[in-house]
Enzyme design. Structure first.
Site, PDB file in Angstrom:
ATOM      1  N   ARG A   1       8.792   1.030   2.567  1.00 37.68           N
ATOM      2  CA  ARG A   1       8.264   0.370   3.758  1.00 37.68           C
ATOM      3  C   ARG A   1       8.873  -1.025   3.831  1.00 37.68           C
ATOM      4  O   ARG A   1       8.451  -1.930   3.120  1.00 37.68           O
ATOM      5  CB  ARG A   1       6.730   0.283   3.660  1.00 37.68           C
TER       6      ARG A   1
ATOM      7  N   HIS B   1       2.647  -3.743   6.173  1.00 37.72           N
ATOM      8  CA  HIS B   1       1.862  -2.558   6.546  1.00 37.72           C
ATOM      9  C   HIS B   1       1.635  -2.541   8.048  1.00 37.72           C
ATOM     10  O   HIS B   1       1.798  -1.529   8.710  1.00 37.72           O
ATOM     11  CB  HIS B   1       0.522  -2.539   5.815  1.00 37.72           C
TER      12      HIS B   1
ATOM     13  N   TYR C   1       1.414  -9.272  -2.424  1.00 38.14           N
ATOM     14  CA  TYR C   1       1.339  -8.197  -3.413  1.00 38.14           C
ATOM     15  C   TYR C   1       2.679  -7.598  -3.823  1.00 38.14           C
ATOM     16  O   TYR C   1       2.720  -6.675  -4.626  1.00 38.14           O
ATOM     17  CB  TYR C   1       0.387  -7.094  -2.928  1.00 38.14           C
TER      18      TYR C   1
HETATM   19  C1  LIG Z   1      -9.667   7.303   5.522  1.00 34.80           C
HETATM   20  C2  LIG Z   1      -9.064   5.951   5.756  1.00 34.80           C
HETATM   21  N1  LIG Z   1      -9.298   4.959   4.853  1.00 34.80           N
HETATM   22  C3  LIG Z   1      -8.755   3.751   5.049  1.00 34.80           C
HETATM   23  C4  LIG Z   1      -7.993   3.474   6.148  1.00 34.80           C
HETATM   24  C5  LIG Z   1      -7.354   2.101   6.342  1.00 34.80           C
HETATM   25  N2  LIG Z   1      -5.909   2.262   6.103  1.00 34.80           N
HETATM   26  C6  LIG Z   1      -5.064   2.421   7.125  1.00 34.80           C
HETATM   27  S1  LIG Z   1      -3.523   2.744   6.619  1.00 34.80           S
HETATM   28  C7  LIG Z   1      -3.947   2.627   4.990  1.00 34.80           C
HETATM   29  C8  LIG Z   1      -2.909   2.850   3.942  1.00 34.80           C
HETATM   30  C9  LIG Z   1      -2.212   4.143   4.104  1.00 34.80           C
HETATM   31  O1  LIG Z   1      -1.171   4.220   3.212  1.00 34.80           O
HETATM   32  P1  LIG Z   1      -0.173   5.437   3.189  1.00 34.80           P
HETATM   33  O2  LIG Z   1      -0.921   6.709   3.276  1.00 34.80           O
HETATM   34  O3  LIG Z   1       0.727   5.272   2.025  1.00 34.80           O
HETATM   35  O4  LIG Z   1       0.636   5.298   4.553  1.00 34.80           O
HETATM   36  P2  LIG Z   1       1.593   4.079   4.986  1.00 34.80           P
HETATM   37  O5  LIG Z   1       0.727   3.155   5.783  1.00 34.80           O
HETATM   38  O6  LIG Z   1       2.131   3.458   3.757  1.00 34.80           O
HETATM   39  O7  LIG Z   1       2.652   4.673   5.822  1.00 34.80           O
HETATM   40  C10 LIG Z   1      -5.299   2.329   4.868  1.00 34.80           C
HETATM   41  C11 LIG Z   1      -6.004   2.122   3.591  1.00 34.80           C
HETATM   42  C12 LIG Z   1      -7.809   4.521   7.071  1.00 34.80           C
HETATM   43  N3  LIG Z   1      -7.105   4.348   8.187  1.00 34.80           N
HETATM   44  N4  LIG Z   1      -8.348   5.742   6.840  1.00 34.80           N
END
Ligand SMILES: Cc1ncc(C[n+]2csc(CCOP(=O)(O)OP(=O)(O)O)c2C)c(N)n1
Ligand SMILES: [Mg+2]
Lengths: 339, 324
Positions: free
Chosen positions: A245, A249, A258
């Site tokens: 990434r 985020h 971090y």
């Molecule tokens: C069930 C849930 N918990 C928490 C969140 C808040 N949240 C949004 S994206 C994220 C991280 C997701 O990481 P990843 O699956 O690795 O996808 P990336 O964003 O890195 O593409 C979090 C904790 C959410 N949207 N849904």
């Protein structure tokens, strides 16, 4: 023989150029939206930078009749599949031309026309839906394959387990693509799970493959095999698409808190730089063509972005429609009080 | 049209049978619904008749059953998933609230989610706290869901058919307490009972009972035994609730008792009560009373103390009749 091989490669050329152009268009749009967000012209955005090659590689292997149950970072795939760039910008703006009428926060796209399921926020909850969709398509005797995408963080959820297990039990025409970008917001993948993500497939009795998600050709080849297997009735595959990434985020995130291990734009690990090198080594493109593609992307993005920005917001009434097919008497009463 | 006496289980089975035979898009899925015919036998015989592709025994994963059904509905099928006991639906609540209920809205109407999620609820089978819950309020509070609960075999079939032929997701709560308690003459063929319409089970002038699902027979028995001159409304649909039926009766009697099995706090009775006072406080001669399950989990050995009974209902009757 040599001649035949050369011709075949030649015929592949437009395909590869188109893939690169989609990556460039996505990157250009990404940067445009991020800078517009800083200027207060956009509310929020989840950049896609770093995940272009993996998504375009998947998309290259898909047929028109296939479906994507994706997630909020799938702009490159959407653009490559042929979703108009306006669909994406209008969604970001939440304007009256947005498919979902401005109801969802930015990065939650929908395109039924291009077989892209609408994006939800709860991480991974699209996976069981993708299993149901694959079941339905097979039942309806369609030759379609469903691809579902999700992040590395998603692999810790019960929905991931449910989706993988169901797909395996029912041997569904479904391909799981983990867009493993190394982080779930601030949590590195090593803290998400102690095993390599591809290994998780073993527990469900399906193939799990690692692919270099920074290299669109490698990704294309991995996807081609998985999608072919799914279409031929051999069941699902999990692809662990190793990527990075490159951006925060979201526009609300400050990664300097971090991490320091950044992949910089234009560096050797940038999937666009890798893509350019591939095209040049295949003799599909030269610097001039690449330059032209980049310039066209800038022009397209600027023009489309400006045009979409001028589109007025949705009619307030649309905020209350589509809850049910017909509005309930309760909501009718409530809306009268609001509008 | 031929008919025969059926209990609620048989009536639901007949509805599912008709739906499967009349529409190829109908698919059933759930735990033990195939070879076993469902733990309450609602799907008995359907696997043999329609095959494993349409009557699916799934792995033990509620969020997966619901999630898969949503995906099927989006791709054009008409799935009817079953959750074995309503008590186990909670791991699927994210799928229900954030997916099922919001598909149409969040896609700007591009995608639809026509499905019926069936599940037995409430006490009556000595199931203790994890096989007896009445969670209708959780669903009623979520925009996008239709919430239906029948109280007799005839309604059960007609409502299930309507739910399955609609275009929106329906939570179909089956009062397991009433699964086998009564038989009614039920047509063998398809028929519909409209969603959103209450049924007036009896008319009277002194007071109004508003109830639904598992408590309907308890209320009717009490009314009959004590010769009460009462309107009895069986709501049948909680969302969208039949405002007109309720308000007509309120205007007539001005004394209202709401009876449900679910706990009182935040229960659906509170919604009905608020609705009545908002639009009809001038008609009321007495405070609206609720006779409900207590704000405690439903117990195993002492279950008979949990659900409303004749004594508690009659206490409420005395109170509303004594008010000026
Ligand atoms: C069930 C849930 N918990 C928490 C969140 C808040 N949240 C949004 S994206 C994220 C991280 C997701 O990481 P990843 O699956 O690795 O996808 P990336 O964003 O890195 O593409 C979090 C904790 C959410 N949207 N849904
Ligand atoms: Mg991630």
């Amino acid at each position: 023989m040599e001649q035949q091989k050369k011709e075949k490669t030649e015929s592949e050329k437009p395909r590869y150029i188109r893939a690169y152009a989609a990556m460039v268009l996505s990157r250009t749009l990404d940067k445009k939206i991020v800078s517009a967000q800083r200027q207060g012209r956009v509310g929020f955005y989840t950049p896609t930078m770093g995940q272009e090659a993996l998504q375009v590689g998947i998309s290259m292997a898909l047929e028109k009749e296939d479906y994507v149950y994706g997630y909020y970072r799938d702009v490159p795939m959407m653009l490559h599949r042929g979703v108009p760039i306006e669909t994406i910008i209008n969604q970001i703006m939440g304007n009256s031309a947005d498919t979902a009428k401005g109801r969802q926060m930015p990065s939650h796209y929908t395109s039924k026309a291009m077989h892209f399921m609408s994006v939800q926020s709860p991480v991974a909850s699209n996976l069981p839906l993708a299993a149901g969709a694959a079941y339905a398509l097979r039942y309806l005797k369609k030759k379609s394959v469903v691809v579902t995408t999700f992040g590395d963080g998603a692999t810790s959820t019960p929905d991931f387990h449910a989706g993988m297990n169901l797909a395996a039990v029912f041997k569904l025409p479904l391909v799981f693509v983990c867009e493993n970008n190394g982080y779930a917001i601030s949590l590195p993948v090593e803290r998400q799970t102690p095993v390599e993500i591809s290994l998780k497939a073993v527990a469900y009795g399906m193939p799990g493959v690692k692919a270099d998600g920074m290299n669109f050709v490698e990704m294309y080849n991995a996807a081609k095999k998985a999608i072919h297997d799914a279409r031929s009735g051999n069941g699902p595959t999990l692809i662990d698409a190793l990527s990075y990434r490159m951006g925060p985020h979201s526009t609300s995130d400050d990664p300097s808190k971090y991490r320091t291990d950044e992949v910089k734009e234009g560096s050797d690990r940038d999937p666009l730089v890798i893509g350019e090198k591939l095209l040049i080594s295949m003799e599909f493109a030269d610097d001039k063509l690449l330059e032209k593609i980049r310039n066209e992307a800038i022009k397209t993005v600027d023009e489309k972005f400006d045009a979409c920005e001028k589109i007025p917001p949705p009619d307030p009434m649309t905020a209350f429609q589509d809850v049910y097919k017909n509005m309930t008497w309760m909501l009718e009463e409530e809306v009268k009080d609001i509008l | 049209m031929t008919s025969k006496p059926m209990n609620m289980v048989q009536a639901l089975n007949s509805a599912l049978d008709n739906l499967l035979s009349s529409d190829d898009r109908v698919i059933l899925l759930g735990e033990d619904i195939g070879i076993d015919g469902g733990v309450f036998r609602v799907t008995d015989g359907l696997l043999a008749k329609y095959g494993a592709e349409r009557v699916i025994d799934t792995p033990l994963v509620e969020l997966g059953i619901v999630g898969m059904a949503i995906g099927m509905a989006i791709q054009g099928l008409r799935p009817i998933p079953e959750i074995q006991f309503q008590d186990f639906i909670y791991t699927a609540m994210d799928q229900i609230i954030n997916q099922m209920a919001k598909i149409r809205f969040r896609s700007g109407g591009e995608y639809e989610c026509p499905l019926v999620l069936r599940t037995p609820y409430g006490g009556g089978v000595k199931g203790g706290l994890y096989h007896s819950q009445s969670g209708e309020s959780y669903f009623a509070h979520t925009a996008g869901l239709t919430v239906v609960t029948p109280s007799n075999p005839y309604d059960a079939k007609g409502l299930l058919v309507s739910a399955a032929q609609g275009d929106d997701p329906v939570i179909f709560l089956e009062p397991k307490r009433l699964y086998r308690t009564a038989k009614q003459e039920v047509p063998d063929d398809l028929y519909k009972i409209p969603i959103g319409k209450a049924q007036v089970l009896q008319t009277g002038n002194d007071l109004t009972f508003i109830t639904y699902g598992s408590m309907v027979p308890t209320v009717m028995d009490t009314v009959k035994k004590n010769n009460l001159d009462a309107d009895v409304l069986d709501l049948r649909t909680l969302v969208p609730v039949d405002k007109n039926a309720i308000m007509q009766s309120v205007q007539k009697t001005g004394r209202i008792i709401i009876v449900h099995e679910a706990p009182r706090t935040g229960g659906f009775g509170a919604e009905i009560s608020a609705m009545i006072t908002e639009r009809g406080i001038d008609f009321l001669y007495a405070p609206i009373l609720r006779v409900t399950g207590p704000d405690s989990p439903i117990p195993y050995r002492m279950e008979e103390y949990y659900a409303p009974n004749e004594r508690r209902i009659m206490n409420a009757v005395k109170k509303v009749m004594e008010s000026a």
